[in-house]
Design a protein around this motif. Structure first.
Motif, PDB file in Angstrom:
ATOM      1  N   GLN A 163       6.891  -9.025  -1.834  1.00 29.16           N
ATOM      2  CA  GLN A 163       6.958 -10.469  -1.935  1.00 29.16           C
ATOM      3  C   GLN A 163       5.610 -11.121  -1.565  1.00 29.16           C
ATOM      4  OE1 GLN A 163       9.604 -12.002  -3.171  1.00 29.16           O
ATOM      5  NE2 GLN A 163      10.728 -10.092  -3.366  1.00 29.16           N
ATOM      6  N   ARG A 164       4.946 -10.572  -0.531  1.00 28.18           N
ATOM      7  CA  ARG A 164       3.660 -11.137  -0.043  1.00 28.18           C
ATOM      8  C   ARG A 164       2.808  -9.986   0.473  1.00 28.18           C
ATOM      9  NH1 ARG A 164       1.853 -12.738   4.894  1.00 28.18           N
ATOM     10  NH2 ARG A 164       3.904 -12.299   5.795  1.00 28.18           N
ATOM     11  N   VAL A 165       1.616  -9.971   0.015  1.00 29.60           N
ATOM     12  CA  VAL A 165       0.683  -8.895   0.425  1.00 29.60           C
ATOM     13  C   VAL A 165       0.118  -9.240   1.773  1.00 29.60           C
ATOM     14  CG1 VAL A 165      -1.407  -7.646  -0.109  1.00 29.60           C
ATOM     15  CG2 VAL A 165       0.116  -8.394  -1.953  1.00 29.60           C
ATOM     16  N   LYS A 166       0.282  -8.301   2.717  1.00 29.97           N
ATOM     17  CA  LYS A 166      -0.264  -8.471   4.059  1.00 29.97           C
ATOM     18  C   LYS A 166      -1.391  -7.447   4.237  1.00 29.97           C
ATOM     19  CE  LYS A 166       0.993  -8.363   8.925  1.00 29.97           C
ATOM     20  NZ  LYS A 166       2.050  -8.133   9.936  1.00 29.97           N
ATOM     21  N   ARG A 167      -2.530  -7.970   4.570  1.00 31.53           N
ATOM     22  CA  ARG A 167      -3.695  -7.090   4.745  1.00 31.53           C
ATOM     23  C   ARG A 167      -3.525  -6.318   6.037  1.00 31.53           C
ATOM     24  NH1 ARG A 167      -8.761  -7.204   2.340  1.00 31.53           N
ATOM     25  NH2 ARG A 167      -9.742  -5.188   2.800  1.00 31.53           N
ATOM     26  N   GLY A 168      -3.320  -4.994   5.938  1.00 34.63           N
ATOM     27  CA  GLY A 168      -3.015  -4.202   7.109  1.00 34.63           C
ATOM     28  C   GLY A 168      -4.170  -3.341   7.553  1.00 34.63           C
ATOM     29  N   ASP A 226      -0.630  -1.646   3.933  1.00 37.04           N
ATOM     30  CA  ASP A 226       0.780  -1.998   3.864  1.00 37.04           C
ATOM     31  C   ASP A 226       1.385  -1.634   2.506  1.00 37.04           C
ATOM     32  OD1 ASP A 226       0.552  -2.952   6.386  1.00 37.04           O
ATOM     33  OD2 ASP A 226       0.281  -5.064   5.799  1.00 37.04           O
ATOM     34  N   MET A 227       0.500  -1.414   1.510  1.00 37.75           N
ATOM     35  CA  MET A 227       1.016  -1.066   0.199  1.00 37.75           C
ATOM     36  C   MET A 227       1.491   0.386   0.132  1.00 37.75           C
ATOM     37  SD  MET A 227       0.561  -3.915  -1.354  1.00 37.75           S
ATOM     38  CE  MET A 227       0.838  -3.453  -3.036  1.00 37.75           C
ATOM     39  N   ASP A 228       1.063   1.169   1.158  1.00 37.70           N
ATOM     40  CA  ASP A 228       1.448   2.591   1.207  1.00 37.70           C
ATOM     41  C   ASP A 228       2.784   2.704   1.952  1.00 37.70           C
ATOM     42  OD1 ASP A 228       1.621   5.269   1.238  1.00 37.70           O
ATOM     43  OD2 ASP A 228      -0.229   5.631   2.419  1.00 37.70           O
ATOM     44  N   ARG A 229       3.893   3.105   1.218  1.00 41.86           N
ATOM     45  CA  ARG A 229       5.220   3.220   1.815  1.00 41.86           C
ATOM     46  C   ARG A 229       5.595   4.683   2.037  1.00 41.86           C
ATOM     47  NH1 ARG A 229       7.552  -1.681   1.816  1.00 41.86           N
ATOM     48  NH2 ARG A 229       6.699  -3.255   0.384  1.00 41.86           N
ATOM     49  N   GLY A 230       4.580   5.519   2.052  1.00 39.31           N
ATOM     50  CA  GLY A 230       4.848   6.916   2.330  1.00 39.31           C
ATOM     51  C   GLY A 230       5.320   7.692   1.128  1.00 39.31           C
ATOM     52  N   GLU A 231       5.226   7.183  -0.031  1.00 40.20           N
ATOM     53  CA  GLU A 231       5.669   7.848  -1.247  1.00 40.20           C
ATOM     54  C   GLU A 231       4.538   8.591  -1.941  1.00 40.20           C
ATOM     55  OE1 GLU A 231       7.262   4.730  -3.577  1.00 40.20           O
ATOM     56  OE2 GLU A 231       8.998   4.408  -2.240  1.00 40.20           O
ATOM     57  N   SER A 232       3.397   8.656  -1.248  1.00 39.07           N
ATOM     58  CA  SER A 232       2.209   9.348  -1.786  1.00 39.07           C
ATOM     59  C   SER A 232       1.771   8.767  -3.123  1.00 39.07           C
ATOM     60  CB  SER A 232       2.467  10.867  -1.929  1.00 39.07           C
ATOM     61  OG  SER A 232       2.771  11.445  -0.678  1.00 39.07           O
ATOM     62  N   MET A 233       1.934   7.469  -3.229  1.00 41.26           N
ATOM     63  CA  MET A 233       1.511   6.790  -4.448  1.00 41.26           C
ATOM     64  C   MET A 233       0.151   6.083  -4.268  1.00 41.26           C
ATOM     65  SD  MET A 233       3.842   7.588  -6.478  1.00 41.26           S
ATOM     66  CE  MET A 233       3.446   6.524  -7.843  1.00 41.26           C
ATOM     67  N   ARG A 261     -17.688   1.957   2.969  1.00 43.22           N
ATOM     68  CA  ARG A 261     -16.729   1.105   2.253  1.00 43.22           C
ATOM     69  C   ARG A 261     -15.487   1.949   1.908  1.00 43.22           C
ATOM     70  NH1 ARG A 261     -21.617   0.098   0.203  1.00 43.22           N
ATOM     71  NH2 ARG A 261     -21.253   1.541  -1.557  1.00 43.22           N
ATOM     72  N   ALA A 262     -14.299   1.328   2.075  1.00 39.63           N
ATOM     73  CA  ALA A 262     -13.005   2.022   1.805  1.00 39.63           C
ATOM     74  C   ALA A 262     -12.166   1.198   0.817  1.00 39.63           C
ATOM     75  CB  ALA A 262     -12.250   2.227   3.111  1.00 39.63           C
ATOM     76  N   GLN A 263     -11.301   1.917   0.081  1.00 43.27           N
ATOM     77  CA  GLN A 263     -10.458   1.227  -0.908  1.00 43.27           C
ATOM     78  C   GLN A 263      -9.195   2.071  -1.165  1.00 43.27           C
ATOM     79  OE1 GLN A 263     -12.194   0.562  -4.774  1.00 43.27           O
ATOM     80  NE2 GLN A 263     -11.225  -1.450  -4.904  1.00 43.27           N
ATOM     81  N   ALA A 264      -8.072   1.307  -1.370  1.00 36.61           N
ATOM     82  CA  ALA A 264      -6.770   1.956  -1.700  1.00 36.61           C
ATOM     83  C   ALA A 264      -6.516   1.794  -3.206  1.00 36.61           C
ATOM     84  CB  ALA A 264      -5.648   1.308  -0.897  1.00 36.61           C
ATOM     85  N   VAL A 265      -6.186   2.890  -3.889  1.00 33.52           N
ATOM     86  CA  VAL A 265      -6.032   2.900  -5.354  1.00 33.52           C
ATOM     87  C   VAL A 265      -4.650   3.459  -5.694  1.00 33.52           C
ATOM     88  CG1 VAL A 265      -6.978   3.775  -7.511  1.00 33.52           C
ATOM     89  CG2 VAL A 265      -8.508   3.271  -5.597  1.00 33.52           C
ATOM     90  N   ASP A 266      -4.016   2.835  -6.713  1.00 33.07           N
ATOM     91  CA  ASP A 266      -2.720   3.330  -7.193  1.00 33.07           C
ATOM     92  C   ASP A 266      -2.969   4.630  -7.947  1.00 33.07           C
ATOM     93  OD1 ASP A 266      -0.226   3.810  -8.186  1.00 33.07           O
ATOM     94  OD2 ASP A 266       0.035   1.801  -9.075  1.00 33.07           O
ATOM     95  N   MET A 267      -2.255   5.675  -7.479  1.00 37.88           N
ATOM     96  CA  MET A 267      -2.486   6.998  -8.049  1.00 37.88           C
ATOM     97  C   MET A 267      -1.989   7.077  -9.487  1.00 37.88           C
ATOM     98  SD  MET A 267      -1.646   9.538  -4.866  1.00 37.88           S
ATOM     99  CE  MET A 267      -2.168  10.951  -5.802  1.00 37.88           C
ATOM    100  N   ARG A 268      -1.017   6.305  -9.888  1.00 36.45           N
ATOM    101  CA  ARG A 268      -0.478   6.366 -11.239  1.00 36.45           C
ATOM    102  C   ARG A 268      -1.365   5.628 -12.225  1.00 36.45           C
ATOM    103  NH1 ARG A 268       5.501   4.250 -10.065  1.00 36.45           N
ATOM    104  NH2 ARG A 268       4.189   2.813  -8.863  1.00 36.45           N
ATOM    105  N   THR A 269      -1.801   4.468 -11.872  1.00 39.59           N
ATOM    106  CA  THR A 269      -2.603   3.659 -12.804  1.00 39.59           C
ATOM    107  C   THR A 269      -4.093   3.764 -12.548  1.00 39.59           C
ATOM    108  OG1 THR A 269      -2.457   1.712 -11.386  1.00 39.59           O
ATOM    109  CG2 THR A 269      -0.691   2.042 -13.023  1.00 39.59           C
TER     110      THR A 269
END
Length: 803
Positions: A51-56, A82-89, A129-137
């Motif tokens: 619903q809302r992205v929280k910068r974690g 916070d976008m990582d829910r432990g699903e290894s995505m 510098r660090a970044q989180a990337v969606d593994m599928r897309t």
């Protein structure tokens, strides 16, 4: 330390639900907007539950210990969103300084590890510098974030001194606390973290003489009255320790060589109270007799010593100077020594410092005194002359063998050896004098001539009989006195003139004299005129300075009357006996300007007016020329009128003489009668010839020579003719006519025979003129008239031919 860092990281995770949430950087506003755009894109793709992205995972920095020695890679920290829910995505990436080589990240978990040991002194921090990337897309879930990994310092560097060992100096006798120098150590550890770089200074070696400030490193004296003469150099060891000097801290040391600077705190001191010196009596003035020394414990300029002789009996014979190299006193001989006069001298010498320090004057006078005894040694010396140089005089007429002077020398030694005298022939090349070898009397051996050599210089040698190797020399100057044997001579000036406008008493010439007897400085001349001859034109005036003047006694000199005058001058010298000479001076009369400037002395100048300018002279000459032209024209007109009157006169008939327009005619133009026959009965008629006929082929000169014998018989006739000519010349009348005065009374005995045109004959005019010039002095004027007339006729003929 490692345990503390782990606990701190754990607390941060608990406070932010497992995420590190440090303070935001100024650039996070832009990154938040990018995060919102990414969240909207994810929702559009159908991702549920967001619903809302929280910068974690927003942080400032991580820490890593330097010099890590573990076998496994050192754990640095963990990245999580916070976008990582432990699903290894979600896949985590790392970029920046040292990414991949020094630091690595686990893509699925976000754990960061250091692959090798780090050195803070080499690089204190790293920016990544660090970044989180969606593994599928493969699309980033959040914008890239920047963070710092700082290398945490440990105490692994000891303090170091730069530029050691050090050297410093401090004056001796300095008070306690006197500044010496300052040392500084540096620590490569982090001064902002802990006590790793906090340094404390201390003295390891060098006490109790010096101390050091624990914080600043300033070194000061700690002991009073340190004496350089006791110990000059001190070696001080200084330590610098980090960790504030606590146990476990690292330390570094350095050495400081401290030298005590000299001050003048010691006076000079003689090594002994009496110095004994020995000197030969033959020592030269200015030579060194001996040396003494006073030692000074100080150094440099503080040890400079000045020596002086205390005024006393022996101090007048000696002097003392300081040798700048070794500060020794050199005793110098001031006067010549004589063993026979005095055998020993005693005097006191004082040594004192040149540069004094007022701080130590309370210790007493900075000087010392010693006694010097000088013993004179006897030496066999050469003879000594009574004078260093002798001067004598002798007249130039002194006979040979006469004594002109004497020299004296004696042996000053105790033995008193006899002396023998001689002349140094190597120097006396003239051999004009001799000397007595025993008495030293100098006599004349040759004739003296002052005009040849006015002064003789000879050298006398005095030798000891007991020791011929010892001798001495003295110079003798013999001046030859003059005998008055030459009379003075007047110096004749090259030219002496007197102006026509000279005044009475005017000096027209200065004269002088010369004498071969005396030099120019000793001459005295007297000038006067001859007593027996009275000169009314000039007189002599003696100026009293070996010169005299020729003075005019009258005025009105004229070159027309007399051009040259002779003046007799008598000059006397001042010798004995008095000698004199007489000379005649020629004075020429010249024309001068009003100021005395010479115009001319030649004879042509007599006719020039005196005092006239060039323009006036030209005007006068022009007027004279005009007058001459007028006179010539007048005479020509007068002659022309006289000829016309002579021809037009009908009553002027003289004995049937026919009148002609020219000078020609004569006896041959008429045979009425012979005028010569009337006066000379002896004449023969047949001798009357025409001009163009020469009897017997003889010339006029032959006839003149033939008639020379008859000239003596006609003396009365010549006398009569001469008287008549003189009477006519005196009365101013014109000469008589040919028939009466010119031709009638010459007589048969004349050398030229008849001059009348009546009995003339023709012939070569040039030859006739030459014959006339041979008749004698009385006919030269007549011959000149004919020659002039012939020249004019020739010139007219040439002009006609040219036209």
């Amino acid at each position: 330390m490692l345990t503390g860092n782990c606990w701190l990281l754990f607390l941060w995770c608990m406070l932010d639900k497992g995420f590190v949430a440090p303070l935001r950087s100024p650039s996070h506003g832009r990154m938040g907007k990018e995060h919102q755009r990414s969240a909207t894109a994810l929702r559009r793709q159908g991702i549920s539950g967001v619903q809302r992205v929280k910068r974690g995972w927003v942080w400032n920095q991580f820490f890593v210990l330097e010099e890590y020695m573990g076998s496994e890679p050192q754990y640095v920290g963990k990245l999580h969103t916070d976008m990582d829910r432990g699903e290894s995505m979600v896949k985590y990436t790392l970029s920046g300084e040292g990414a991949g080589s020094i630091f690595t990240i686990e893509p699925t978990t976000g754990d960061i590890h250091a692959l090798r040991s780090l050195d803070r002194e080499e690089k204190p921090y790293y920016t990544l510098r660090a970044q989180a990337v969606d593994m599928r897309t493969g699309r980033p879930l959040e914008p890239e974030s920047e963070f710092v990994i700082k290398v945490q310092d440990i105490n692994d560097n000891e303090p170091r001194f730069r530029g050691g060992p050090y050297a410093a100096s401090v004056p001796e006798m300095s008070p306690v606390g006197t500044y010496v120098t300052q040392v500084t150590a540096s620590d490569a550890d982090d001064p902002t973290y802990g006590n790793s770089a906090r340094i404390v200074y201390s003295v390891i070696h060098g006490q109790p003489y010096f101390s050091v400030d624990s914080k600043t490193g300033i070194i000061r004296t700690a002991l009073p009255n340190m004496d350089r003469e006791v110990k000059e150099v001190y070696q001080v060891l200084i330590q610098a320790k980090d960790m504030g000097g606590q146990l476990g801290g690292l330390a570094g040391t350095t050495t400081i060589n401290i030298t005590l600077g000299d001050v003048n705190d010691n006076p000079p001191r003689f090594t002994k109270s009496i110095f004994h010196l020995r000197v030969p009596e033959s020592s030269h003035v200015g030579s060194a007799v001996g040396k003494i020394v006073a030692h000074d414990l100080d150094h440099g300029k503080n040890a400079q010593v000045e020596y002086s002789i205390v005024p006393g009996d022996g101090g007048t014979m000696f002097d003392i100077v300081t040798n700048e190299l070794n500060q020794e006193g050199i005793v110098i001989l001031k006067k010549r020594l004589d063993y026979e006069t005095r055998k020993a001298y005693t005097f006191k010498v004082e040594a004192s410092n040149v540069h004094l320090d007022p701080r130590f004057l309370f210790q007493g006078p900075f000087k010392d005194t010693a006694t010097v005894k000088v013993n004179v040694l006897d030496v066999d010396e050469p003879p000594v002359f009574s004078k260093p140089h002798y001067s004598m005089e002798a007249y130039e007429d002194t006979p040979v063998g006469i004594i002109v002077g004497a020299v004296r020398a004696q042996d000053m030694d105790v033995g008193n050896s006899p002396i023998r005298y001689s002349l140094d022939w190597n120097r006396d090349l003239e051999h004009a004098f001799d000397i007595d070898p025993v008495e030293g009397l100098i006599t004349v051996s040759e004739f003296l001539d002052r005009e040849t050599v006015a002064q003789h210089n000879i050298t006398v040698v005095a030798t000891k009989v007991n020791n011929p190797l010892l001798f001495s020399m003295a110079g003798v100057t013999i001046t030859v006195l003059d005998v008055n044997e030459f009379a003075p001579e007047l110096v004749i000036p090259p030219e002496t003139i007197v102006c026509e406008n000279a005044k009475v008493g005017q000096v027209i010439q200065t004269i002088s004299a010369q004498d071969r007897d005396l030099s120019a400085m000793g001459q005295r001349f007297y000038f006067k005129a001859l007593k027996d001859v009275r000169n009314r034109n000039f007189t002599i005036r003696d100026f009293g300075n070996n010169t005299a003047g020729i003075v005019a006694r009258r005025s009105g000199f004229r070159r027309q009357q007399q051009r040259w005058y002779a003046v007799a001058v008598v000059v006397e010298d001042g010798g004995y006996p008095v000698l004199s000479s007489t000379a005649t001076l020629s004075v020429q009369v010249c024309s001068c300007r009003a100021g005395g400037a010479l115009l001319s002395c030649s004879a042509e100048a007599v006719f020039l007016p005196v005092g006239l300018s060039t323009g006036a002279l030209v005007a006068i000459l022009l007027c004279v020329v005009i007058l001459l032209v007028i006179v010539v024209l007048y005479v020509g007109l007068r002659r022309h009128k006289d000829k016309e009157a002579l021809m037009s006169s009908k009553e002027d008939i003289r004995d049937n003489v026919i009148h002609y327009d020219d000078e020609g005619g004569g006896e041959e133009d008429t045979h009425a009668f012979d005028m010569g026959t009337l006066r000379n009965p002896k004449a023969v008629k047949e001798t009357a010839l025409r001009r163009d006929v020469r009897p017997d082929g003889r010339s006029l000169s032959d006839l003149a020579r033939a008639s020379t014998a008859a000239a003596e018989d006609s003396e009365d006739i010549r006398t009569y003719i001469h008287q008549r000519l003189m009477e006519n010349h005196a009365s101013g009348s014109t000469p008589p006519y040919d028939s009466l005065a010119t031709y009638a009374y010459e007589g048969e005995g004349s050398v030229a025979e008849s001059l009348s045109s009546i009995e003339s004959w023709g012939g070569d005019p040039e030859e006739e003129f030459k014959c006339i010039s041979d008749w004698g002095p009385r006919f030269k004027m007549l011959a000149g008239l004919f020659e002039e007339q012939d020249a004019q006729a020739t010139e007219v003929s040439d002009n006609k031919d040219s036209h």
